[in-house]
Design a protein around this motif. Structure first.
Motif, PDB file in Angstrom:
ATOM      1  N   ASN A 140       0.807  -1.203   0.000  1.00  0.00           N
ATOM      2  CA  ASN A 140       0.000   0.000   0.000  1.00  0.00           C
ATOM      3  C   ASN A 140       0.850   1.268   0.000  1.00  0.00           C
ATOM      4  N   ILE A 141       2.144   1.114  -0.202  1.00  0.00           N
ATOM      5  CA  ILE A 141       3.038   2.271  -0.236  1.00  0.00           C
ATOM      6  C   ILE A 141       2.746   3.096  -1.492  1.00  0.00           C
ATOM      7  N   VAL A 142       2.772   4.419  -1.352  1.00  0.00           N
ATOM      8  CA  VAL A 142       2.527   5.269  -2.508  1.00  0.00           C
ATOM      9  C   VAL A 142       3.629   5.073  -3.537  1.00  0.00           C
ATOM     10  N   ASN A 143       3.247   4.942  -4.787  1.00  0.00           N
ATOM     11  CA  ASN A 143       4.203   4.655  -5.848  1.00  0.00           C
ATOM     12  C   ASN A 143       4.930   5.917  -6.302  1.00  0.00           C
ATOM     13  N   THR A 144       6.083   6.168  -5.703  1.00  0.00           N
ATOM     14  CA  THR A 144       6.943   7.258  -6.144  1.00  0.00           C
ATOM     15  C   THR A 144       8.316   6.675  -6.413  1.00  0.00           C
ATOM     16  N   ASP A 145       9.202   7.542  -6.975  1.00  0.00           N
ATOM     17  CA  ASP A 145      10.547   7.078  -7.312  1.00  0.00           C
ATOM     18  C   ASP A 145      10.486   5.888  -8.273  1.00  0.00           C
ATOM     19  N   ILE A 146       9.655   6.011  -9.277  1.00  0.00           N
ATOM     20  CA  ILE A 146       9.524   4.936 -10.274  1.00  0.00           C
ATOM     21  C   ILE A 146      10.462   5.205 -11.434  1.00  0.00           C
ATOM     22  N   ILE A 147      11.234   4.187 -11.809  1.00  0.00           N
ATOM     23  CA  ILE A 147      12.132   4.265 -12.961  1.00  0.00           C
ATOM     24  C   ILE A 147      11.597   3.311 -14.021  1.00  0.00           C
ATOM     25  N   THR A 148      11.451   3.790 -15.242  1.00  0.00           N
ATOM     26  CA  THR A 148      10.918   2.963 -16.316  1.00  0.00           C
ATOM     27  C   THR A 148      11.857   2.987 -17.507  1.00  0.00           C
ATOM     28  N   ILE A 149      12.174   1.811 -18.010  1.00  0.00           N
ATOM     29  CA  ILE A 149      12.920   1.667 -19.252  1.00  0.00           C
ATOM     30  C   ILE A 149      12.189   0.630 -20.087  1.00  0.00           C
ATOM     31  N   GLY A 150      11.570   1.083 -21.166  1.00  0.00           N
ATOM     32  CA  GLY A 150      10.777   0.163 -21.984  1.00  0.00           C
ATOM     33  C   GLY A 150       9.667  -0.450 -21.150  1.00  0.00           C
ATOM     34  N   GLY A 151       9.608  -1.776 -21.145  1.00  0.00           N
ATOM     35  CA  GLY A 151       8.586  -2.484 -20.376  1.00  0.00           C
ATOM     36  C   GLY A 151       8.992  -2.794 -18.953  1.00  0.00           C
ATOM     37  N   ILE A 152      10.207  -2.385 -18.551  1.00  0.00           N
ATOM     38  CA  ILE A 152      10.672  -2.637 -17.185  1.00  0.00           C
ATOM     39  C   ILE A 152      10.361  -1.436 -16.308  1.00  0.00           C
ATOM     40  N   GLU A 153       9.705  -1.685 -15.187  1.00  0.00           N
ATOM     41  CA  GLU A 153       9.398  -0.623 -14.231  1.00  0.00           C
ATOM     42  C   GLU A 153       9.941  -1.014 -12.861  1.00  0.00           C
ATOM     43  N   LEU A 154      10.731  -0.123 -12.265  1.00  0.00           N
ATOM     44  CA  LEU A 154      11.307  -0.347 -10.935  1.00  0.00           C
ATOM     45  C   LEU A 154      10.740   0.708 -10.002  1.00  0.00           C
ATOM     46  N   ASN A 155      10.067   0.254  -8.960  1.00  0.00           N
ATOM     47  CA  ASN A 155       9.501   1.148  -7.945  1.00  0.00           C
ATOM     48  C   ASN A 155      10.401   1.083  -6.720  1.00  0.00           C
ATOM     49  N   ASP A 156      11.174   2.137  -6.500  1.00  0.00           N
ATOM     50  CA  ASP A 156      12.161   2.105  -5.421  1.00  0.00           C
ATOM     51  C   ASP A 156      11.556   2.364  -4.053  1.00  0.00           C
ATOM     52  N   LYS A 157      10.281   2.722  -3.985  1.00  0.00           N
ATOM     53  CA  LYS A 157       9.608   2.851  -2.694  1.00  0.00           C
ATOM     54  C   LYS A 157       9.082   1.499  -2.220  1.00  0.00           C
ATOM     55  N   SER A 158       8.381   0.810  -3.116  1.00  0.00           N
ATOM     56  CA  SER A 158       7.828  -0.498  -2.739  1.00  0.00           C
ATOM     57  C   SER A 158       8.803  -1.631  -3.020  1.00  0.00           C
ATOM     58  N   LYS A 159       9.949  -1.300  -3.673  1.00  0.00           N
ATOM     59  CA  LYS A 159      10.970  -2.292  -4.004  1.00  0.00           C
ATOM     60  C   LYS A 159      10.388  -3.407  -4.881  1.00  0.00           C
ATOM     61  N   GLU A 160       9.601  -3.001  -5.874  1.00  0.00           N
ATOM     62  CA  GLU A 160       8.988  -3.956  -6.784  1.00  0.00           C
ATOM     63  C   GLU A 160       9.463  -3.694  -8.208  1.00  0.00           C
ATOM     64  N   VAL A 161       9.593  -4.760  -8.969  1.00  0.00           N
ATOM     65  CA  VAL A 161       9.983  -4.668 -10.375  1.00  0.00           C
ATOM     66  C   VAL A 161       8.952  -5.417 -11.199  1.00  0.00           C
TER      67      VAL A 161
END
Length: 236
Positions: free
Chosen positions: A133-154
């Motif tokens: 439920n962490i707010v999705n910020t600090d998201i890095i996207t390259i093509g179809g890859i998305e890295l969310n550095d707050k929730s630590k999800e890829v």
């Protein structure tokens, strides 16, 4: 309190490791062979383990086989304990799923530094099962890859990708330096936070794992590319 599993058939080593770890306030469980370690990790106690120290050469089930079984169900950090010093033996362990290795006889100071480093990464990533439920910020996207550095999800094209803490750190480093070629030494020093000679094989193993998880055709990668003789870079 951190929960550590030691798996080694030499009781003198287990006793020494227990002293070092417990003196740092860690809770220790031990196993004398790979089969016992796998059984512990599949039990309720395994859900609380935050790191495994795993010997390679053991009776009944060796550390490599045990590690392969554990990796089917868990991304808990694993540090190999091995008496062998040849690079090929270390690469085999890293290929199967180890995060780091310590060669016996080990230096207690170095061992504890490596243990704490792996625990920091694992704790920071919340075992990769943290609060969604962490707010999705600090998201890095390259093509179809998305890295969310707050929730630590890829995710890859919207599908979740399970990464070990080291794999996550390497991917984040490359994604935040999109298009920039980073040498194996650059990657090792930024992720492992130490200087080492001969980092190429260690980094190459983790890059291969990332490709297997993020590329539809790992032999012809779209995103994670090698620049021969120089290093690796992320492209879209």
């Amino acid at each position: 309190m951190n929960n550590i599993l030691i798996c080694d058939d030499e009781q003198d080593i287990v006793s020494a490791l227990r002293i070092y770890l417990e003196s740092e306030g860690m809770n220790v469980t031990s196993a004398s062979n790979g089969r016992e370690a796998v059984e512990i990790m599949r039990s309720p106690a395994g859900e609380t383990m935050q790191l495994i120290l795993l010997d390679v050469m053991m009776p009944e089930m060796d550390g490599i086989v045990a590690m392969a079984e554990i990796r089917k169900e868990s991304n808990v950090p694993i540090i190999m304990l091995t008496a062998k010093s040849e690079d090929v033996d270390k690469v085999i362990g890293l290929t199967v799923g180890a995060d780091d290795y310590v060669t016996k006889p080990f230096n207690p100071v170095e061992l504890m530094a490596r243990v704490k480093s792996q625990l920091r990464r694992y704790t920071m990533l919340g075992s990769q099962n943290g609060n969604t439920n962490i707010v999705n910020t600090d998201i890095i996207t390259i093509g179809g890859i998305e890295l969310n550095d707050k929730s630590k999800e890829v995710t890859l094209d919207g599908n979740p990708v399970s990464l070990t803490p080291l794999e996550y750190d390497i991917l984040k480093l490359l994604m935040t330096h999109k298009g920039e070629v980073l040498s194996p030494r650059d990657i090792y020093e930024n992720v492992w936070k130490e200087t080492v000679i001969g980092a190429e094989s260690t980094v190459a193993v983790h890059i291969r794992h990332l490709r297997e998880k993020l590329e539809y055709d790992s032999a012809n990668p779209r995103y994670l590319k090698a620049v021969w003789g120089h290093g690796y870079k992320m492209d879209s």
